[in-house]
Structures are given as structure tokens and as C-alpha cells.
Design a protein around this motif. Structure first.
Motif, PDB file in Angstrom:
ATOM      1  N   THR A   1       5.117  74.782  48.477  1.00 55.15           N
ATOM      2  CA  THR A   1       6.443  74.401  49.007  1.00 55.15           C
ATOM      3  C   THR A   1       7.694  74.354  48.160  1.00 55.15           C
ATOM      4  O   THR A   1       7.121  73.856  47.030  1.00 55.15           O
ATOM      5  N   ASP A   2       8.863  74.639  48.610  1.00 56.92           N
ATOM      6  CA  ASP A   2      10.148  74.280  47.746  1.00 56.92           C
ATOM      7  C   ASP A   2      10.712  73.062  48.575  1.00 56.92           C
ATOM      8  O   ASP A   2      11.263  73.148  49.737  1.00 56.92           O
ATOM      9  N   PRO A   3      10.561  72.030  47.817  1.00 58.56           N
ATOM     10  CA  PRO A   3      10.859  70.619  48.725  1.00 58.56           C
ATOM     11  C   PRO A   3      12.241  70.840  49.345  1.00 58.56           C
ATOM     12  O   PRO A   3      12.698  70.137  50.218  1.00 58.56           O
ATOM     13  N   ALA A   4      13.237  71.225  48.331  1.00 60.76           N
ATOM     14  CA  ALA A   4      14.864  71.336  48.655  1.00 60.76           C
ATOM     15  C   ALA A   4      14.906  72.101  49.666  1.00 60.76           C
ATOM     16  O   ALA A   4      15.755  71.755  50.646  1.00 60.76           O
ATOM     17  N   TYR A   5      14.431  73.134  49.624  1.00 61.72           N
ATOM     18  CA  TYR A   5      14.579  74.371  50.852  1.00 61.72           C
ATOM     19  C   TYR A   5      14.027  73.782  52.149  1.00 61.72           C
ATOM     20  O   TYR A   5      14.630  73.882  53.168  1.00 61.72           O
ATOM     21  N   ALA A   6      12.655  73.044  52.180  1.00 60.12           N
ATOM     22  CA  ALA A   6      12.087  72.666  53.352  1.00 60.12           C
ATOM     23  C   ALA A   6      12.875  71.435  54.010  1.00 60.12           C
ATOM     24  O   ALA A   6      12.944  71.316  55.100  1.00 60.12           O
ATOM     25  N   LYS A   7      13.809  70.783  53.090  1.00 56.97           N
ATOM     26  CA  LYS A   7      14.614  69.630  53.676  1.00 56.97           C
ATOM     27  C   LYS A   7      15.756  70.293  54.222  1.00 56.97           C
ATOM     28  O   LYS A   7      16.463  69.895  55.051  1.00 56.97           O
ATOM     29  N   LYS A   8      16.253  71.255  53.810  1.00 58.17           N
ATOM     30  CA  LYS A   8      17.802  71.935  54.228  1.00 58.17           C
ATOM     31  C   LYS A   8      17.386  72.687  55.441  1.00 58.17           C
ATOM     32  O   LYS A   8      18.300  72.560  56.182  1.00 58.17           O
ATOM     33  N   LEU A   9      16.432  73.539  55.496  1.00 57.79           N
ATOM     34  CA  LEU A   9      16.264  74.531  56.571  1.00 57.79           C
ATOM     35  C   LEU A   9      16.293  73.913  57.917  1.00 57.79           C
ATOM     36  O   LEU A   9      16.819  74.779  58.842  1.00 57.79           O
ATOM     37  N   PRO A  10      15.553  72.958  58.238  1.00 58.70           N
ATOM     38  CA  PRO A  10      15.695  72.373  59.671  1.00 58.70           C
ATOM     39  C   PRO A  10      17.037  72.256  60.151  1.00 58.70           C
ATOM     40  O   PRO A  10      17.511  72.725  61.249  1.00 58.70           O
ATOM     41  N   GLY A  11      18.070  71.706  59.305  1.00 55.03           N
ATOM     42  CA  GLY A  11      19.322  71.519  59.767  1.00 55.03           C
ATOM     43  C   GLY A  11      20.124  72.913  60.128  1.00 55.03           C
ATOM     44  O   GLY A  11      20.983  73.064  60.972  1.00 55.03           O
ATOM     45  N   LEU A  12      19.593  74.054  59.442  1.00 55.63           N
ATOM     46  CA  LEU A  12      20.242  75.178  59.638  1.00 55.63           C
ATOM     47  C   LEU A  12      19.880  75.730  60.979  1.00 55.63           C
ATOM     48  O   LEU A  12      20.609  76.580  61.623  1.00 55.63           O
ATOM     49  N   ILE A  13      18.439  75.559  61.279  1.00 57.42           N
ATOM     50  CA  ILE A  13      17.973  76.001  62.356  1.00 57.42           C
ATOM     51  C   ILE A  13      18.636  75.155  63.728  1.00 57.42           C
ATOM     52  O   ILE A  13      18.966  75.987  64.418  1.00 57.42           O
ATOM     53  N   VAL A  14      18.478  74.021  63.650  1.00 54.29           N
ATOM     54  CA  VAL A  14      19.497  73.318  64.596  1.00 54.29           C
ATOM     55  C   VAL A  14      20.734  73.710  64.634  1.00 54.29           C
ATOM     56  O   VAL A  14      21.089  73.770  65.917  1.00 54.29           O
ATOM     57  N   SER A  15      21.370  74.064  63.856  1.00 52.63           N
ATOM     58  CA  SER A  15      22.888  74.359  64.079  1.00 52.63           C
ATOM     59  C   SER A  15      22.869  75.786  64.482  1.00 52.63           C
ATOM     60  O   SER A  15      24.081  75.955  65.535  1.00 52.63           O
ATOM     61  N   ALA A  16      21.943  76.630  64.373  1.00 51.73           N
ATOM     62  CA  ALA A  16      21.754  77.945  64.806  1.00 51.73           C
ATOM     63  C   ALA A  16      22.003  77.681  66.563  1.00 51.73           C
ATOM     64  O   ALA A  16      22.453  78.439  67.342  1.00 51.73           O
ATOM     65  N   VAL A  17      21.023  77.030  67.063  1.00 51.29           N
ATOM     66  CA  VAL A  17      21.023  76.841  68.396  1.00 51.29           C
ATOM     67  C   VAL A  17      22.087  75.881  69.154  1.00 51.29           C
ATOM     68  O   VAL A  17      22.600  76.422  70.145  1.00 51.29           O
TER      69      VAL A  17
END
Length: 457
Positions: free
Chosen positions: A107-123
């Protein structure tokens, strides 16, 4: 009072990781040193009356259940869309940032932290763009880009199993031993299904396609790319001359035993980087484009969802296997490992020790979404074509397709008969550890959910 109209909105948010990001999907970790094309989280939100559904496709290899559960909780918090009404899936490109450990791919910890917010934003952005809409389901056949990657081999070659030490009956991806291939052992699912969405003025909103091809992978390690999924989306968007804001997404079907690495005809596709994925993605887009004029559009389609978390037993290593694995791991050198038979023994020995720490039960989310006269199923793992073909044969009420690697990922879920044959997908590890019979239990649960949703069709 008049019934609120059926509405839809779509949006995409760039999720391309920075150079240096970890990439999983291989036996070892790779690091991003070249961005060929951007990655996205693409959302399609549908609403009819009090029922709202969000479907998100993310350009990434896999996303585990705990990661997606937290993301869906946040989506529910900020949008009000119920947890059970949210479907988030991975395309399964192997050239993306990592939010899960797979073998030595971390796992890349920084990317794992960032991605959820981007998914939420898409919705959120898709909701902001919602307007009265109409939908249509379509389907075309595209068998030419699909091969079963599990092969019966001729005498003179013995398939190697790094877990049991015993020979397998079949070989997955027989690189270097092509002369011993007899045949692929299973059928593939040739259907390219899709859901098209337009507004009431005939302007495009979005399109969600589904195809059972694992990925293409015609790039160097260290590349960031959406693979053929991205090519399909870009090409179809261009072909239909879609307006700004149109979102095209390709989801992965039941492709756990399928790819397009043609071991018997190595000259079938171009060999230059990105050329095969470009050819396949473009061809699939053209097939859908040619089919679009014939689909029937439905206004005010019924919208309903059922969701269930199926609990399945996990197969753990025996005490004898744990002892043997411990001895191998004690002498292993993972930092400079070579992926040969000895290297695979070391990797899978480590997997036995880590698997032993797993819970005794795995949880596989199962979801069915009815949209008018069609249904979309979702399964949280890599399922074989046999599973998808079975579901399509038994779901006859209307158009249907299965999105896999959705709402989590329990890894490979082969049919019981395929587990007995062996092959890479069946080697016991954290990514292949459910009991034989799990595939049947999970597919039957999905079938029952679909039957409940379509009882009045």
C-alpha cells in the motif's frame, strides 16, 4: 401531486498519483516513474423519488472492503445516499496507485489517504449535475479479445504449485512453455453490456459499460495508465461527439480467468507499448457506437437496490504448512527476490504466515441494482467467466451484467472444480483463501437478490 422525475448526473475527478507512488498488482512493488494517461474516479448518480443510487468506477487495481466502507460512510454523511445504495468498483488496471497489499506489492499510505476524498468529490459533483433523464441498456458481442488464461498442458510439462509442492493439473499464463499448450480450459463471456444515460433533451450524461477482460498490460513496469478501460472511454466520448461533462466508464466483469495474452499466436496484436490496449479499447468503443442507434430508451425507470454481506469460511494453512513456511521465510531474501520457482516458494511461504493471522471468516458484499427493465449485479472479488455466464443464463427478466471488484475485494473466487485443478488463481494466499463452494454460495446470493428485485417484471 406529480411524481418527481427520474434524474441522473455524472462527474469524474482526476486521481492520477504523483511520480514515485507505489504500484501493486505484481508479485513485487513497483514505483511510478512515467504517467502515460490520467486516472479517474467516475461517478454516475441516479434518482427516482426517494431512491438514489451512486455507482463509481475507479482506475485502480483493487480496493479492500475496509477502505471502501469508510469511503461509503463519508459519502452517506455528506450526500445522504444510503451506504447500501453505493457501488464503488475497481477497473483492475495494474498501472495505478496502491491502496492494498498484494503479495509483496504494498500500500502507498499517502495515496490511500488521498483517494477517498476524490471518490467522495466525484459523487458530490455528479449530484450537483443531476437533471431529468432517460436510460437505455445495450449489448454487443466482442469475443475476439478474450482468452481463457488457464491452459491444459501436454505431457512433458508439469505445472508447478509453490504452496502444495504437488503438480497442478493446469497452467495459468504459460510464459516460455507455449509449445506444451493443448487448449484453454474454459469459455469466456463475450458480452459487452452497457447502460446509457441522456437528459430529456437528448444530451448525453454518461455511459457505464462492462466487459470481462482482466486488463491488457502493454506497458513497462512503473507506468501509470488506465489501460484499455481509459482508451474505451476516450474513444467513445470522441465518437459520439459528447458534450462537456459527459462521463464514460468501463467496469470489469467476471474476468478472473481471462486475458488477451495470446500464447499460441504471438503475432496477433501489435507489440509496441500501448498499441494493443489502444486497438482493443478503440474496437470496443466502435462496437458500442455502432449499437447505440438500436437501443430503446426508457423514461422514469424504477430504481431499487438490495445489498447483503455474505460470510464465507477462510482456508488456513495446517500446522505442518506453517512450520515449513516459517523455515522458508527464515532463509528468504525478499529485498532482491527473483520471480522463479524458488522465489515463488518464498513469496507463498510468507503468504501462509500472514494468512494465518486472518479472521476465520471472509465477508463478500453482494449487491443488485434494478434500473428500469435492467439489472446490474456487483461482487467483491475476482470471479471467473463461469460465474458471470451462470448469472446471465439464470437472470432472464431483462438486460443484466456483473461488475466485479466492487464494494471490496476478497480476492480470487474460483468455482470449486477450478480450485481442484490448481493454477495461479487457486494458490492459497491472502488473495485466494475462501473455501471451495464459496463461489456457488456467493453467486446464488446474488441471484436471489436479483430475483427479489425483478419479481414484478
Amino acid at each position: 401531486m406529480s411524481t418527481p422525475p427520474f434524474c441522473a448526473g455524472a462527474a469524474q475527478v482526476k486521481t492520477t498519483p504523483p511520480l514515485g507512488t507505489r504500484i501493486n498488482g505484481d508479485f513485487v512493488t513497483h514505483y511510478a516513474n512515467f504517467i502515460h494517461d490520467d486516472l479517474y474516479a467516475k461517478a454516475l448518480v441516479l434518482q427516482n423519488g426517494e431512491v438514489t443510487v451512486a455507482m463509481v468506477v475507479v482506475d485502480i487495481c483493487i480496493m479492500p472492503k475496509d477502505f471502501l466502507d469508510q469511503t461509503k460512510v463519508e459519502i452517506e454523511k455528506v450526500t445522504g445516499i444510503p451506504f447500501a445504495h453505493i457501488l464503488i468498483s475497481s477497473t483492475h488496471t495494474h498501472a495505478a496507485g496502491s491502496v492494498a497489499d498484494v503479495h509483496l506489492g504494498s500500500t502507498d499510505p499517502a495515496y490511500a489517504k488521498k483517494l477517498p476524498g476524490l471518490i467522495v468529490s466525484a459523487v458530490q459533483q455528479a449530484i450537483a449535475k443531476m437533471r431529468p433523464a432517460t436510460i437505455g441498456f445495450g449489448s454487443v458481442a466482442a469475443p475476439e479479445h478474450l482468452l481463457c488464461r488457464r491452459y491444459e498442458m501436454a505431457e512433458g510439462y508439469t505445472p508447478f504449485n509453490p504452496v502444495t509442492g504437488e503438480p497442478d493439473q493446469i497452467k495459468t499464463n504459460p510464459f516460455g512453455v507455449e509449445d506444451f499448450i493443448v487448449k484453454g480450459i474454459a469459455p469466456t463471456d463475450p458480452e459487452l453490456g452497457y447502460l446509457a444515460v441522456k437528459d430529456m433533451d437528448g444530451q448525453w450524461i454518461g455511459l457505464l459499460a462492462n466487459y470481462s477482460l482482466h486488463y491488457v498490460g502493454d506497458w513497462e513496469n512503473g507506468t501509470i495508465s488506465a489501460d484499455y478501460f481509459g482508451v474505451f472511454a476516450a474513444q467513445l466520448t470522441e465518437k459520439i461527439q459528447a458534450p462537456a461533462g459527459f462521463v464514460c466508464m468501463m467496469s470489469n466483469g467476471t474476468s478472473g480467468d481471462v486475458n488477451i495474452w495470446d500464447f499460441k499466436d504471438s503475432e496477433r496484436y501489435p507489440k509496441a507499448y500501448f498499441e494493443k490496449s489502444k486497438l482493443i479499447g478503440t474496437d470496443l468503443a466502435d462496437k458500442v457506437f455502432q449499437d447505440l442507434p438500436g437501443i430503446s430508451w426508457q423514461e422514469n425507470p424504477q430504481l431499487s437496490v438490495l445489498y447483503h454481506e455474505t460470510e464465507i469460511d477462510v482456508v488456513k494453512p495446517s500446522p505442518e504448512h506453517l512450520l515449513s513456511a516459517s523455515q522458508i521465510v527464515s532463509a528468504a531474501h525478499y529485498e532482491d527476490i527473483v520471480i522463479d520457482q524458488d522465489g515463488l516458494r518464498q513469496i507463498y511461504a510468507r503468504e501462509q504466515l500472514l494468512l494465518n493471522e486472518f479472521p476465520d471468516k471472509g465477508i463478500c458484499p453482494v449487491q443488485a441494482i434494478r434500473i428500469g427493465h435492467g439489472v446490474i449485479g456487483a461482487l467483491a472479488g475476482e470471479f471467473f467467466s463461469e460465474t458471470g455466464l451462470y448469472l446471465k443464463e439464470n437472470i432472464t427478466q431483462g438486460p443484466y451484467f456483473t461488475i466485479t471488484m466492487a464494494n471490496g475485494n476478497v480476492g480470487y473466487v474460483p468455482p470449486a472444480a477450478e480450485i481442484a485443478k490448481g493454477g495461479y488463481e487457486t494458490w492459497r494466499c491472502r488473495y485466494s483463501c475462501l473455501v471451495p463452494g464459496a463461489e456457488k454460495a456467493i453467486r446464488e446470493k446474488l441471484l436471489s437478490l436479483v430475483q427479489q428485485l425483478t419479481v414484478d417484471m
